[in-house]
Design a protein around this motif. Sequence first.
Motif, short mmCIF file in Angstrom:
data_model
loop_
_atom_site.label_atom_id
_atom_site.label_comp_id
_atom_site.label_asym_id
_atom_site.label_seq_id
_atom_site.Cartn_x
_atom_site.Cartn_y
_atom_site.Cartn_z
N UNK A 164 8.57 -31.29 6.51
CA UNK A 164 9.65 -30.34 5.91
C UNK A 164 10.82 -30.96 6.27
N UNK A 165 11.71 -30.55 5.48
CA UNK A 165 13.24 -30.98 5.54
C UNK A 165 14.16 -30.17 6.50
N UNK A 166 15.06 -30.78 7.21
CA UNK A 166 15.91 -30.27 8.17
C UNK A 166 17.18 -30.08 7.50
N UNK A 167 17.83 -29.07 7.35
CA UNK A 167 19.34 -28.87 6.71
C UNK A 167 20.23 -28.85 8.00
N UNK A 168 21.18 -29.58 7.88
CA UNK A 168 22.25 -29.69 9.04
C UNK A 168 23.55 -29.47 8.36
N UNK A 169 24.21 -28.50 8.69
CA UNK A 169 25.50 -27.81 8.08
C UNK A 169 26.48 -28.79 8.55
N UNK A 184 16.79 -26.57 -5.41
CA UNK A 184 15.71 -27.25 -5.87
C UNK A 184 14.64 -27.46 -4.33
N UNK A 185 14.86 -26.76 -3.28
CA UNK A 185 14.28 -26.91 -2.17
C UNK A 185 13.51 -25.75 -2.08
N UNK A 186 12.13 -25.62 -2.42
CA UNK A 186 11.21 -24.38 -1.97
C UNK A 186 11.53 -24.02 -0.31
N UNK A 187 11.69 -22.56 -0.27
CA UNK A 187 12.10 -22.34 1.19
C UNK A 187 11.02 -22.52 2.22
N UNK A 188 9.90 -22.52 1.84
CA UNK A 188 8.81 -22.97 2.79
C UNK A 188 8.83 -24.43 3.21
N UNK A 189 9.44 -25.33 2.43
CA UNK A 189 9.61 -26.62 2.91
C UNK A 189 10.88 -26.96 3.70
N UNK A 190 11.50 -26.00 3.94
CA UNK A 190 12.73 -26.01 5.02
C UNK A 190 12.28 -25.73 6.20
N UNK A 191 11.97 -26.82 7.17
CA UNK A 191 11.45 -26.65 8.49
C UNK A 191 12.61 -26.02 9.47
N UNK A 192 13.89 -26.23 9.43
CA UNK A 192 14.82 -25.70 10.01
C UNK A 192 16.31 -25.81 9.53
N UNK A 193 17.13 -24.78 9.89
CA UNK A 193 18.52 -24.95 9.82
C UNK A 193 19.31 -25.06 10.84
N UNK A 233 24.59 -20.01 3.52
CA UNK A 233 23.78 -19.08 4.09
C UNK A 233 23.42 -18.24 2.98
N UNK A 234 24.27 -17.51 2.21
CA UNK A 234 23.99 -16.70 1.10
C UNK A 234 22.68 -17.30 0.17
N UNK A 235 22.95 -18.39 -0.04
CA UNK A 235 22.14 -19.31 -1.02
C UNK A 235 20.64 -19.46 -0.25
N UNK A 236 20.65 -19.65 0.95
CA UNK A 236 19.12 -19.83 1.41
C UNK A 236 18.75 -18.62 1.79
N UNK A 237 19.58 -17.53 1.83
CA UNK A 237 19.06 -16.29 1.84
C UNK A 237 18.32 -15.39 0.64
N UNK A 238 19.06 -16.01 -0.46
CA UNK A 238 18.65 -15.43 -1.62
C UNK A 238 17.34 -16.26 -2.30
N UNK A 239 17.09 -17.35 -1.53
CA UNK A 239 15.93 -18.33 -1.90
C UNK A 239 14.82 -17.84 -1.02
N UNK A 240 14.95 -16.83 -0.25
CA UNK A 240 13.91 -16.68 0.76
C UNK A 240 13.63 -17.13 1.88
N UNK A 241 14.62 -18.07 2.41
CA UNK A 241 14.53 -18.55 3.73
C UNK A 241 14.49 -17.77 4.85
N UNK A 242 13.42 -17.59 5.66
CA UNK A 242 13.36 -16.44 7.08
C UNK A 242 13.15 -17.42 7.96
N UNK A 243 13.43 -18.54 8.08
CA UNK A 243 13.12 -19.52 9.39
C UNK A 243 14.11 -19.35 10.53
N UNK A 244 14.22 -20.37 11.41
CA UNK A 244 15.07 -20.50 12.29
C UNK A 244 16.40 -21.17 12.14
N UNK A 245 17.09 -20.66 12.71
CA UNK A 245 18.53 -21.39 12.79
C UNK A 245 18.85 -21.83 14.07
N UNK A 246 19.35 -22.87 14.41
CA UNK A 246 19.70 -23.54 15.77
C UNK A 246 21.02 -24.09 15.60
#
Length: 295
Positions: A164-169, A184-193, A233-246
């Motif tokens: 998966x992809x890691x997004x770093x703010x 463009x990124x499916x939420x299940x392919x986001x490994x971590x934010x 953060x709002x974009x990620x939430x609307x897209x369905x990301x429910x994973x971890x934030x570090x």
Amino acid sequence: MNLSNFGMDTITLGGSLESKLAASRASGFTQIMLWARDLATYPGGLEAAVALVRGSGLRVTGIQVMRDYEGLSGALHDYKLDIAKQMLLVARAVGAPLLMVCSSTSKHASGDMAHIARDLARLATLAVPLGVRIGYEALSWGRHVNGYLQSWEAVALADHANLGVILDSYHMLANDADLDGLDEIPSDKIALVQLSDYMWRELRNAEERLETARHLRVFPGEGAHSKELSDMLRRLDRAGYRGDFSFEVFNDDYVQLPQAFVAKRAHAGAKWVTDQVLRRSLPVLHATPHHAAMA
């Protein structure tokens, strides 16, 4: 989204591994991001460090960090693959579900995206029997991959379920990234934010970018880019990301201050994040003639 979605990163806290774990737990966090050196340099050795972490009751978010891995050839590729295999064993030992891989800065690395994707897929395959997922992060100073959409391109091309992809703010802010690409990124392919901010609007050169990244980050809500972070953060939430934030907050001031003080600021950062998402996720009640008459 609640506090259980957020974790401290040991890089943010000074002191021993024991005290970092204790401070994170005391401040209400239930997970922590570890660096491999936290375990390798523990005075009692790796096994004792693993026992300490497991005994803390904290969930391990992941293990940092595999550098300059992809795009290599020959003996250099073989060397890095051996290092990566050992990092995977460390991740398995401590119960980390994720090994982070940062985009290469090596002048010896190829920029061919098919080569990069192939190397990432191979590592993801090796990680499967160990129960570890691979996350690929774009460093804003990466030699060939330095934007989050490039890291997603590599992950998509690799087409591996364990990658998966890691997004770093920080890196996204430093690049003034177009957040429309998050769609463009499916939420299940986001490994971590990974979340952090910094205190000024402009990074004038590469030296300042590195200096800020490694020494002067702050928690969300403390920096100069709250508007952009809220949007992300709002974009990620609307897209369905429910994973971890570090909270990956490299800060030279914080590592020399009491851990309870720093952990409290991290807790405030988590609250700031949830406030930004939840407040703006509520439906807006538009006034109707009936409501207007009652007002």
